[in-house]
Enzyme design. Sequence first.
Site, PDB file in Angstrom:
ATOM      1  N   HIS A 145       0.748  -1.205  -0.398  1.00  0.00           N
ATOM      2  CA  HIS A 145      -0.282   0.120   0.070  1.00  0.00           C
ATOM      3  C   HIS A 145       0.966   1.081  -0.296  1.00  0.00           C
ATOM      4  O   HIS A 145       1.427   1.194   0.907  1.00  0.00           O
ATOM      5  CB  HIS A 145      -0.724   0.217   0.879  1.00  0.00           C
ATOM      6  CG  HIS A 145      -1.888  -0.942   1.152  1.00  0.00           C
ATOM      7  ND1 HIS A 145      -3.118  -0.640   1.842  1.00  0.00           N
ATOM      8  CD2 HIS A 145      -1.904  -2.010   0.474  1.00  0.00           C
ATOM      9  CE1 HIS A 145      -3.985  -1.929   2.027  1.00  0.00           C
ATOM     10  NE2 HIS A 145      -3.731  -2.232   0.472  1.00  0.00           N
ATOM     11  N   TYR A 175      -9.634   5.532   6.964  1.00  0.00           N
ATOM     12  CA  TYR A 175     -10.164   6.325   8.064  1.00  0.00           C
ATOM     13  C   TYR A 175     -11.000   7.054   7.820  1.00  0.00           C
ATOM     14  O   TYR A 175     -10.520   8.543   7.291  1.00  0.00           O
ATOM     15  CB  TYR A 175      -8.914   6.592   9.013  1.00  0.00           C
ATOM     16  CG  TYR A 175      -7.312   5.625   8.784  1.00  0.00           C
ATOM     17  CD1 TYR A 175      -6.686   5.715   8.348  1.00  0.00           C
ATOM     18  CD2 TYR A 175      -7.207   4.961  10.507  1.00  0.00           C
ATOM     19  CE1 TYR A 175      -5.406   3.550   8.415  1.00  0.00           C
ATOM     20  CE2 TYR A 175      -6.760   3.796  10.822  1.00  0.00           C
ATOM     21  CZ  TYR A 175      -5.525   3.536   9.991  1.00  0.00           C
ATOM     22  OH  TYR A 175      -4.737   2.741   9.668  1.00  0.00           O
ATOM     23  N   PRO A 186      -5.130   1.128  18.512  1.00  0.00           N
ATOM     24  CA  PRO A 186      -4.742   0.400  16.920  1.00  0.00           C
ATOM     25  C   PRO A 186      -4.658   0.869  16.249  1.00  0.00           C
ATOM     26  O   PRO A 186      -4.417   0.895  15.124  1.00  0.00           O
ATOM     27  CB  PRO A 186      -5.648  -0.417  16.890  1.00  0.00           C
ATOM     28  CG  PRO A 186      -7.645  -0.070  17.816  1.00  0.00           C
ATOM     29  CD  PRO A 186      -6.070   0.407  18.965  1.00  0.00           C
ATOM     30  N   LYS A 222       0.523   0.075  15.091  1.00  0.00           N
ATOM     31  CA  LYS A 222       2.061   0.495  15.401  1.00  0.00           C
ATOM     32  C   LYS A 222       2.128  -0.907  16.782  1.00  0.00           C
ATOM     33  O   LYS A 222       3.230  -1.196  16.920  1.00  0.00           O
ATOM     34  CB  LYS A 222       2.022   1.633  16.151  1.00  0.00           C
ATOM     35  CG  LYS A 222       1.900   3.110  15.266  1.00  0.00           C
ATOM     36  CD  LYS A 222       3.390   2.674  14.130  1.00  0.00           C
ATOM     37  CE  LYS A 222       3.249   3.287  13.383  1.00  0.00           C
ATOM     38  NZ  LYS A 222       3.511   3.120  12.116  1.00  0.00           N
ATOM     39  N   TYR A 260       3.488   7.142   9.769  1.00  0.00           N
ATOM     40  CA  TYR A 260       2.770   5.984   9.463  1.00  0.00           C
ATOM     41  C   TYR A 260       3.682   4.734   9.266  1.00  0.00           C
ATOM     42  O   TYR A 260       3.451   3.546   9.053  1.00  0.00           O
ATOM     43  CB  TYR A 260       1.608   5.948   8.489  1.00  0.00           C
ATOM     44  CG  TYR A 260      -0.087   5.527   8.353  1.00  0.00           C
ATOM     45  CD1 TYR A 260      -0.474   5.172   8.939  1.00  0.00           C
ATOM     46  CD2 TYR A 260       0.987   4.064   7.415  1.00  0.00           C
ATOM     47  CE1 TYR A 260      -1.772   4.592   9.634  1.00  0.00           C
ATOM     48  CE2 TYR A 260      -0.002   3.168   7.563  1.00  0.00           C
ATOM     49  CZ  TYR A 260      -1.477   3.499   8.029  1.00  0.00           C
ATOM     50  OH  TYR A 260      -2.261   2.429   8.122  1.00  0.00           O
TER      51      TYR A 260
HETATM   52  C1  PHB Z   1      -6.446  -3.764  11.049  1.00  0.00           C
HETATM   53  O1  PHB Z   1      -6.657  -4.036   9.553  1.00  0.00           O
HETATM   54  O2  PHB Z   1      -7.201  -4.905  11.998  1.00  0.00           O
HETATM   55  C2  PHB Z   1      -6.337  -2.385  11.114  1.00  0.00           C
HETATM   56  C3  PHB Z   1      -5.589  -2.025  10.301  1.00  0.00           C
HETATM   57  C4  PHB Z   1      -4.766  -0.659  10.455  1.00  0.00           C
HETATM   58  C5  PHB Z   1      -4.974  -0.332  11.609  1.00  0.00           C
HETATM   59  C6  PHB Z   1      -5.824  -1.077  12.929  1.00  0.00           C
HETATM   60  C7  PHB Z   1      -5.919  -1.990  12.211  1.00  0.00           C
HETATM   61  O3  PHB Z   1      -4.326   1.088  11.825  1.00  0.00           O
END
Ligand code: PHB
Length: 393
Positions: A75, A203, A295, A299, A387
Amino acid sequence: MVHRRTQVAIVGAGPAGLLLGALLACHDIDAVIVEQRSAEYVLGRIRAGVLEQTTVDLLREAGVADRCLKEGLTHDGIELSFDGALHRIDFRALTGKHVTVYGQTEVTHDLMQLRAGGNLITDYEAEDVQIEGFDGEHPVVHYVKNGVVQELACDFIAGCDGYHGICRASVPRDAISTYEKVYPFGWLGILADVPPCDHELIYANHERGFALASMRSATRSRYYVQAPLDADLADWPDERIWDELAVRLGPQVAAKLERAPAIEKSLAPLRSFVAEPMRWGRLFLAGDAAHIVPPTGAKGLNLAASDVRFLAEGLIDACRTGAMDGLDGYSRRALARVWKAERFSWWFTSLIHRVPETGAFGRRMQVAELDYIRTSQAAQTTLAENYVGLPLD
Ligand code: PHB
Ligand code: APR
């Protein structure tokens, strides 16, 4: 009673313990992993799945990157959704780096296979695990396996037993400082066998709360919605979650949102936590045993990996030559990276959720910051470089 000896006793067979075991094995350092659960239980836990480049590099170094390199999804950016539109953060253009989407379950599976193939010892279903002697020269791990008392003598103990483990709890209380922030909401997650609604993660900051569109593969999606901490899963049938996702992700994304029954559904609280130092005598903490991040930004696993890299370096030196400088510097080195990831995860969490507790002023600050990110390359670069993962200093 069975007595055994090893150079490094690793408590916990999560990603931190397994990866440490793999790195030590590459350098012919003898290690035994003691895990209280079964291998199936460890594999069954669904966790995040975004790997920084340095984490993939470490998997490669440990000899377990083949499948991740083949099946992992590269990605080059993420989408932020706010104010009714999508805004892309282009990691590659801003930092020259990318992330790899590859589930933690898969990482764990690959590491377990490697251990099995190398005949490396992992004692699963160990009961009543206790550690002692780590403030002196002769640490020991005690446990019971199939009703037989086991005593594992070692030179060093790696506490990789997660947030609820016994290693951090075995250090005298006044020797460790802890820092914690608990957030007033949780993430309700759903896993389903449908193609992702977008080729990158989204997000979303929406007035009904945060939502995240993520994935595990081209055919398996992972979604989350912000929910009250006391939410009852019984009140969240699949259709309600899909409806909520459609609203929060916005009409453009909703048009591509495919629905299917949940394979897994869970509510997770969000917490920031750090214990320092990460060393006490011959005990070294790594991963969730020493720190937790919310989450947002994914990280957790990446921090466990950087801890383990620093710790493996120190242990390899100490076991080979007796030189302790690597281990002496471990806690300082690991924590420098940990605190920056804590800062980023906390910041991103505060930016992208709806937090009524911060009032109208807090919301205005969010709007201003999101608009700043939309219009400033400097702000986007700051987000992107955190990130994709800060360098391993
Ligand atoms: C996930 O795919 O479970 C996931 C991805 C990004 C995040 C948190 C969880 O920031
Ligand atoms: N004795 C032996 N093993 C234990 C004990 C104990 N007393 N207590 C806990 N464990 C085991 C758990 O069963 C678990 O398998 O330690 C392991 C810890 O694994 P994780 O909680 O996954 O922690 P870690 O390996 O540090 O993972 C870091 O991966 O799981 C994610 O959220 C986590 O993203 C973070 C990253």
